[in-house]
Scaffold this motif. Structure first.
Motif, PDB file in Angstrom:
ATOM      1  N   ALA A  60     -12.042  -8.004  -2.095  1.00  0.00           N
ATOM      2  CA  ALA A  60     -11.791  -8.097  -3.532  1.00  0.00           C
ATOM      3  C   ALA A  60     -11.841  -6.708  -4.162  1.00  0.00           C
ATOM      4  O   ALA A  60     -11.045  -6.377  -5.055  1.00  0.00           O
ATOM      5  CB  ALA A  60     -12.825  -9.020  -4.187  1.00  0.00           C
ATOM      6  N   TYR A  61     -12.780  -5.890  -3.694  1.00  0.00           N
ATOM      7  CA  TYR A  61     -12.889  -4.509  -4.169  1.00  0.00           C
ATOM      8  C   TYR A  61     -11.701  -3.679  -3.721  1.00  0.00           C
ATOM      9  O   TYR A  61     -11.098  -2.933  -4.509  1.00  0.00           O
ATOM     10  CB  TYR A  61     -14.196  -3.923  -3.637  1.00  0.00           C
ATOM     11  N   LEU A  62     -11.309  -3.819  -2.445  1.00  0.00           N
ATOM     12  CA  LEU A  62     -10.232  -2.993  -1.903  1.00  0.00           C
ATOM     13  C   LEU A  62      -8.881  -3.350  -2.496  1.00  0.00           C
ATOM     14  O   LEU A  62      -8.006  -2.491  -2.621  1.00  0.00           O
ATOM     15  CB  LEU A  62     -10.187  -3.135  -0.376  1.00  0.00           C
ATOM     16  N   ILE A  63      -8.681  -4.614  -2.863  1.00  0.00           N
ATOM     17  CA  ILE A  63      -7.391  -5.025  -3.429  1.00  0.00           C
ATOM     18  C   ILE A  63      -7.117  -4.265  -4.719  1.00  0.00           C
ATOM     19  O   ILE A  63      -6.052  -3.649  -4.889  1.00  0.00           O
ATOM     20  CB  ILE A  63      -7.373  -6.548  -3.678  1.00  0.00           C
ATOM     21  N   THR A  64      -8.056  -4.309  -5.652  1.00  0.00           N
ATOM     22  CA  THR A  64      -7.823  -3.644  -6.933  1.00  0.00           C
ATOM     23  C   THR A  64      -7.890  -2.124  -6.800  1.00  0.00           C
ATOM     24  O   THR A  64      -7.115  -1.404  -7.435  1.00  0.00           O
ATOM     25  CB  THR A  64      -8.844  -4.120  -7.983  1.00  0.00           C
ATOM     26  N   LEU A  65      -8.774  -1.634  -5.953  1.00  0.00           N
ATOM     27  CA  LEU A  65      -8.897  -0.191  -5.788  1.00  0.00           C
ATOM     28  C   LEU A  65      -7.630   0.410  -5.193  1.00  0.00           C
ATOM     29  O   LEU A  65      -7.059   1.362  -5.722  1.00  0.00           O
ATOM     30  CB  LEU A  65     -10.106   0.134  -4.918  1.00  0.00           C
ATOM     31  N   ASP A 204       3.697   2.995 -15.039  1.00  0.00           N
ATOM     32  CA  ASP A 204       4.378   1.954 -14.255  1.00  0.00           C
ATOM     33  C   ASP A 204       3.500   0.706 -14.144  1.00  0.00           C
ATOM     34  O   ASP A 204       2.988   0.377 -13.072  1.00  0.00           O
ATOM     35  CB  ASP A 204       4.715   2.512 -12.875  1.00  0.00           C
ATOM     36  N   VAL A 205       3.350  -0.010 -15.254  1.00  0.00           N
ATOM     37  CA  VAL A 205       2.550  -1.234 -15.255  1.00  0.00           C
ATOM     38  C   VAL A 205       3.177  -2.331 -14.394  1.00  0.00           C
ATOM     39  O   VAL A 205       2.467  -3.002 -13.631  1.00  0.00           O
ATOM     40  CB  VAL A 205       2.310  -1.717 -16.699  1.00  0.00           C
ATOM     41  N   PRO A 206       4.505  -2.568 -14.473  1.00  0.00           N
ATOM     42  CA  PRO A 206       5.087  -3.614 -13.606  1.00  0.00           C
ATOM     43  C   PRO A 206       4.820  -3.368 -12.122  1.00  0.00           C
ATOM     44  O   PRO A 206       4.505  -4.296 -11.373  1.00  0.00           O
ATOM     45  CB  PRO A 206       6.583  -3.537 -13.929  1.00  0.00           C
ATOM     46  N   GLY A 207       4.927  -2.123 -11.694  1.00  0.00           N
ATOM     47  CA  GLY A 207       4.653  -1.812 -10.297  1.00  0.00           C
ATOM     48  C   GLY A 207       3.215  -2.107  -9.926  1.00  0.00           C
ATOM     49  O   GLY A 207       2.935  -2.663  -8.854  1.00  0.00           O
ATOM     50  N   ALA A 208       2.272  -1.755 -10.810  1.00  0.00           N
ATOM     51  CA  ALA A 208       0.857  -2.008 -10.543  1.00  0.00           C
ATOM     52  C   ALA A 208       0.575  -3.502 -10.441  1.00  0.00           C
ATOM     53  O   ALA A 208      -0.173  -3.950  -9.555  1.00  0.00           O
ATOM     54  CB  ALA A 208       0.003  -1.375 -11.636  1.00  0.00           C
ATOM     55  N   VAL A 209       1.168  -4.296 -11.341  1.00  0.00           N
ATOM     56  CA  VAL A 209       0.954  -5.746 -11.311  1.00  0.00           C
ATOM     57  C   VAL A 209       1.515  -6.356 -10.041  1.00  0.00           C
ATOM     58  O   VAL A 209       0.872  -7.188  -9.377  1.00  0.00           O
ATOM     59  CB  VAL A 209       1.601  -6.407 -12.554  1.00  0.00           C
ATOM     60  N   THR A 212      -0.571  -5.344  -6.866  1.00  0.00           N
ATOM     61  CA  THR A 212      -1.851  -6.041  -6.857  1.00  0.00           C
ATOM     62  C   THR A 212      -1.666  -7.501  -6.471  1.00  0.00           C
ATOM     63  O   THR A 212      -2.439  -8.056  -5.675  1.00  0.00           O
ATOM     64  CB  THR A 212      -2.517  -5.958  -8.248  1.00  0.00           C
ATOM     65  N   THR A 213      -0.636  -8.139  -7.021  1.00  0.00           N
ATOM     66  CA  THR A 213      -0.335  -9.531  -6.676  1.00  0.00           C
ATOM     67  C   THR A 213      -0.021  -9.666  -5.194  1.00  0.00           C
ATOM     68  O   THR A 213      -0.491 -10.595  -4.520  1.00  0.00           O
ATOM     69  CB  THR A 213       0.856 -10.033  -7.511  1.00  0.00           C
ATOM     70  N   ALA A 214       0.771  -8.733  -4.680  1.00  0.00           N
ATOM     71  CA  ALA A 214       1.142  -8.787  -3.266  1.00  0.00           C
ATOM     72  C   ALA A 214      -0.082  -8.667  -2.361  1.00  0.00           C
ATOM     73  O   ALA A 214      -0.254  -9.438  -1.414  1.00  0.00           O
ATOM     74  CB  ALA A 214       2.143  -7.676  -2.952  1.00  0.00           C
ATOM     75  N   LEU A 215      -0.953  -7.699  -2.650  1.00  0.00           N
ATOM     76  CA  LEU A 215      -2.134  -7.502  -1.813  1.00  0.00           C
ATOM     77  C   LEU A 215      -3.079  -8.695  -1.897  1.00  0.00           C
ATOM     78  O   LEU A 215      -3.648  -9.119  -0.882  1.00  0.00           O
ATOM     79  CB  LEU A 215      -2.862  -6.225  -2.230  1.00  0.00           C
ATOM     80  N   ALA A 216      -3.266  -9.239  -3.102  1.00  0.00           N
ATOM     81  CA  ALA A 216      -4.154 -10.390  -3.258  1.00  0.00           C
ATOM     82  C   ALA A 216      -3.618 -11.599  -2.494  1.00  0.00           C
ATOM     83  O   ALA A 216      -4.367 -12.293  -1.795  1.00  0.00           O
ATOM     84  CB  ALA A 216      -4.322 -10.721  -4.741  1.00  0.00           C
ATOM     85  N   ALA A 217      -2.320 -11.856  -2.617  1.00  0.00           N
ATOM     86  CA  ALA A 217      -1.735 -13.028  -1.954  1.00  0.00           C
ATOM     87  C   ALA A 217      -1.760 -12.875  -0.435  1.00  0.00           C
ATOM     88  O   ALA A 217      -2.084 -13.827   0.293  1.00  0.00           O
ATOM     89  CB  ALA A 217      -0.305 -13.240  -2.444  1.00  0.00           C
ATOM     90  N   ILE A 239       7.211 -11.892  -1.335  1.00  0.00           N
ATOM     91  CA  ILE A 239       8.154 -11.779  -2.453  1.00  0.00           C
ATOM     92  C   ILE A 239       7.679 -10.712  -3.436  1.00  0.00           C
ATOM     93  O   ILE A 239       8.468  -9.885  -3.916  1.00  0.00           O
ATOM     94  CB  ILE A 239       8.312 -13.141  -3.157  1.00  0.00           C
ATOM     95  N   ALA A 240       6.381 -10.719  -3.750  1.00  0.00           N
ATOM     96  CA  ALA A 240       5.843  -9.735  -4.685  1.00  0.00           C
ATOM     97  C   ALA A 240       5.985  -8.316  -4.133  1.00  0.00           C
ATOM     98  O   ALA A 240       6.285  -7.372  -4.877  1.00  0.00           O
ATOM     99  CB  ALA A 240       4.381 -10.039  -4.988  1.00  0.00           C
ATOM    100  N   PHE A 241       5.803  -8.170  -2.827  1.00  0.00           N
ATOM    101  CA  PHE A 241       5.930  -6.841  -2.227  1.00  0.00           C
ATOM    102  C   PHE A 241       7.371  -6.346  -2.279  1.00  0.00           C
ATOM    103  O   PHE A 241       7.632  -5.182  -2.601  1.00  0.00           O
ATOM    104  CB  PHE A 241       5.432  -6.861  -0.783  1.00  0.00           C
ATOM    105  N   VAL A 242       8.315  -7.219  -1.963  1.00  0.00           N
ATOM    106  CA  VAL A 242       9.729  -6.836  -2.052  1.00  0.00           C
ATOM    107  C   VAL A 242      10.096  -6.478  -3.492  1.00  0.00           C
ATOM    108  O   VAL A 242      10.792  -5.487  -3.747  1.00  0.00           O
ATOM    109  CB  VAL A 242      10.625  -7.979  -1.533  1.00  0.00           C
ATOM    110  N   ALA A 243       9.605  -7.280  -4.436  1.00  0.00           N
ATOM    111  CA  ALA A 243       9.861  -6.984  -5.849  1.00  0.00           C
ATOM    112  C   ALA A 243       9.266  -5.632  -6.237  1.00  0.00           C
ATOM    113  O   ALA A 243       9.878  -4.866  -7.005  1.00  0.00           O
ATOM    114  CB  ALA A 243       9.286  -8.096  -6.725  1.00  0.00           C
ATOM    115  N   PHE A 244       8.083  -5.319  -5.717  1.00  0.00           N
ATOM    116  CA  PHE A 244       7.453  -4.024  -5.993  1.00  0.00           C
ATOM    117  C   PHE A 244       8.345  -2.881  -5.504  1.00  0.00           C
ATOM    118  O   PHE A 244       8.570  -1.903  -6.226  1.00  0.00           O
ATOM    119  CB  PHE A 244       6.084  -3.964  -5.326  1.00  0.00           C
TER     120      PHE A 244
END
Length: 490
Positions: A60-65, A204-209, A212-217, A239-244
Motif C-alpha cells: 500500500a505504501y509502495l503503490i502511492t510512493l 500531469d494529474v491524469p498520468g498520476a491517477v 496509481t490505478t494501474a499499480l493498485a489493480a 487497461i489503466a497502464f495502457v491508458a497511462f
C-alpha cells in the motif's frame, strides 16, 4: 517565483541547517523502510492477519510512493520545494500516527497508502533542496554529507526498530516518526530558503491517477490471486497502464517522457534496475519473516542480522562507482547482479537449526557485495545515457522503476512460489520460502544478463556521490551537479 542562484556554502551555519532539515526529513522515510519489514511478524500476530495482509502493509505504501514520486518532484519545482517538502512531512507524520493506532490490517494498509503520498512529496524535495540552494562548488560535499548521514540512519534503524518492537510494541515504529518530522518541519520553515524552477507548466494529474490505478489493480490481482475479483483487477490494471502510456505519449508535459526510452542504454539500465530490485524487494520481505517465524529470531536479532548488508553497501558502493568511471559500467553491471543473485540463493537455504555465522552471514555478505558492485554504476549509467537537462527526470524514473519492482516482487512472489491466499504466516513461509527465494535469485541475476546485452562496453557514466543503502531518493527535480546521488536499494 523566479529561480534564484544557489549560494549556500557547506561550512556555513545556513548550510548546516539545510542539511539537517533534509537529512531528518528523508531520514524518517529511510527509517520507515528499514524497520517496517522487521515489524511484520509482530504486526501479523497482533492484528491476526495472514501473509496476504502483510503484503498489503508493504505494498500500500509502495503503490502511492512509486506512482507519485515524479509528480511530487514536479510539484516542488512549480509550487516551491520547501513548501512541498513540509507538506509531505506533515502528511507522513499524520499517516504515521494513523498507522500506530491501526485496529486492523486493512486500516493499517490504508494509513500506509497515505504515508506513501507524504513520502512522494518529501523524498524528491530533500535532495532537490540541496541541489537548488548550495553553491556548485560545495554541492557535491553537501550531497555526500546528506547521503552519508542517511546511511547512519539506515544502519541504526534495525537496532532501534527491533528494540522498540521487542521492548514495547510495533506501533512505536510509526510513532517515532512524529517527533522527527516535527523537528524537520520547524527547521525547514525557519532556516530553509524557498526555491522553485519558476515554471508554470501544468502538472500531469491524469498520468498520476492512471499509473496509481494501474499499480493498485495489478497488486490486487497478484496478492489476492485466489479471489474471484483478481482477473477483473488484472484486466483493469492492464487497461489503466495502457491508458497511462497513451496519455504520456500525447501529453505536452508528461510526468514520464517516453522519449527517454529511445536510448538503448537508458532502457537497458532501467530493465536491469527492475530485475535487480525485484529480487531485492522480494528477498528482503521474505528473509526477515523466515528469520523470525521459522528460526526464532527476535525483531532486534532479525534486524541486526542484516546490518552487514548495509555496512558493505556503505563501504564499497562509492568505490564501485569510481571503478565504473574508469572501466565503464558494463562489467560491474554484469558481475554485480550475478553475485547478488548468488547471495539470495544462499539465503534461500535458511531454515531451523542454521546458525548465524554459517547459515545467515555468508548469504548476507555475498548479497551485500553484489549490490555494492551494482548500485552506483547502475545509477551512473542511467544518468550517463541522457543529457544534462534530462538528468533530473531520468533519476526520478530510475528510482520509480526500482520501487515499482519491489512492489511487484512483494505482490507476485508468494503467488509464483505457490503460497496460498489467506494461509497462516508460518505455513506460508514454511511451504514456499525456498522456491520464492530461488525466483528472486534468478530475477536478480538476469539483471546482469540484460546489462551485458544492452549497456555499451564504453558507455559513459556520471560520477556519483556516496550512496545511501535505502533507495529512498527518487528525485525528479534534481538538476545534475558535478556529483550525483547514486540510487541505492530499498
Amino acid at each position: 517565483m523566479l529561480p534564484t542562484p544557489p549560494t549556500l556554502r557547506f561550512d556555513s551555519a545556513a548550510g548546516r541547517w539545510v542539511i539537517g532539515a533534509t537529512v531528518l526529513g528523508s531520514g524518517i522515510a529511510f527509517l520507515d523502510g528499514t524497520v517496517v519489514n522487521v515489524a511484520l511478524p509482530a504486526i501479523g500476530a497482533d492484528l491476526a492477519t495472514s501473509l496476504t495482509g502483510l503484503q498489503w502493509v508493504v505494498n500500500a505504501y509502495l503503490i502511492t510512493l512509486s506512482s507519485l514520486l515524479l509528480l511530487g518532484g514536479s510539484l516542488g519545482d512549480r509550487l516551491g520545494r520547501r513548501r512541498v517538502f513540509v507538506v509531505g512531512l506533515v502528511l507522513f507524520a499524520a499517516a504515521s500516527a494513523l498507522c500506530a493506532m491501526a485496529p486492523s490490517a486493512g486500516y493499517l494498509g490504508a494509513a500506509r497508502a497515505l504515508q506513501g503520498v507524504g513520502g512522494a512529496l518529501l523524498v524528491p524535495g530533500s535532495l532537490a533542496i540541496i541541489a537548488a540552494t548550495f553553491h556548485p562548488d560545495d554541492r557535491a560535499r553537501a550531497i555526500g554529507a546528506w547521503s552519508g548521514l542517511a546511511s547512519v540512519t539506515s544502519s541504526i534503524g534495525p537496532f532501534v526498530g527491533g528494540w522498540l518492537i521487542d521492548s514495547a510494541s510495533w506501533r512505536f515504529v510509526f510513532l517515532i516518526n512524529i517527533p522527527l518530522a516535527a523537528v524537520a518541519i520547524w527547521i525547514a520553515i525557519v532556516h530553509v530558503p524557498e526555491t522553485s524552477s519558476g515554471t508554470r507548466d501544468p502538472v500531469d494529474v491524469p498520468g498520476a491517477v492512471l499509473v496509481t490505478t494501474a499499480l493498485a489493480a495489478l497488486s490486487y490481482a497478484a496478492i489476492e490471486h485466489g479471489s474471484d475479483l483478481a482477473p477483473v483487477a488484472a484486466v483493469a490494471g492492464a487497461i489503466a497502464f495502457v491508458a497511462f502510456v497513451l496519455v504520456e505519449h500525447y501529453s505536452a508535459h508528461p510526468m514520464l517522457p517516453l522519449g527517454l526510452f529511445g536510448s538503448r542504454q537508458f532502457s537497458g539500465t532501467n530493465l536491469t534496475t527492475f530485475a535487480v530490485y525485484c529480487g531485492l524487494g522480494g528477498a528482503m520481505f521474505l528473509v526477515v519473516l523466515r528469520l523470525q517465524i521459522s528460526m526464532g529470531y527476535s525483531a532486534l536479532e532479525a534486524g541486526s542480522a542484516l546490518v552487514p548488508f548495509t555496512a558493505i553497501m556503505a563501504v564499497l558502493s562509492s568505490r564501485a562507482g569510481a571503478l565504473s568511471q574508469r572501466i565503464g559500467a558494463r562489467i560491474p553491471l554484469t558481475v554485480g547482479p550475478v553475485v547478488a543473485g548468488a547471495g539470495i540463493l544462499l539465503l534461500g537455504g535458511l531454515g531451523p537449526g542454521d546458525t548465524y555465522l554459517t547459515g545467515v552471514l555468508p548469504g548476507v555478505v555475498t548479497f551485500g557485495a553484489g549490490m555494492a558492485i551494482t548500485v552506483a554504476p547502475l545509477t551512473a549509467a542511467v544518468l550517463g545515457s541522457v543529457s544534462d537537462q534530462q538528468a533530473g527526470v531520468a533519476s526520478g524514473v530510475n528510482n520509480a522503476v526500482a520501487r515499482f519492482a519491489g512492489l511487484i516482487a512483494v505482490a507476485a512472489l508468494p503467488a509464483l512460489a505457490g503460497i496460498g491466499v489467506g494461509e497462516q504466516i508460518a505455513d506460508s513461509i514454511a511451504g514456499g520460502y525456498t522456491t520464492a527465494m530461488l525466483i528472486a535469485a534468478v530475477a536478480t541475476a538476469s539483471g546482469g544478463v540484460i546489462a551485458a546485452i544492452t549497456v555499451r562496453r564504453t558507455a559513459a557514466v556520471q560520477p556519483t556521490a556516496h550512496p545511501d543503502p535505502t533507495h529512498a531518493c527518487g528525485d525528479a527535480a534534481l538538476v545534475r551537479p558535478p556529483q550525483t546521488f547514486a540510487a541505492p536499494p530499498t
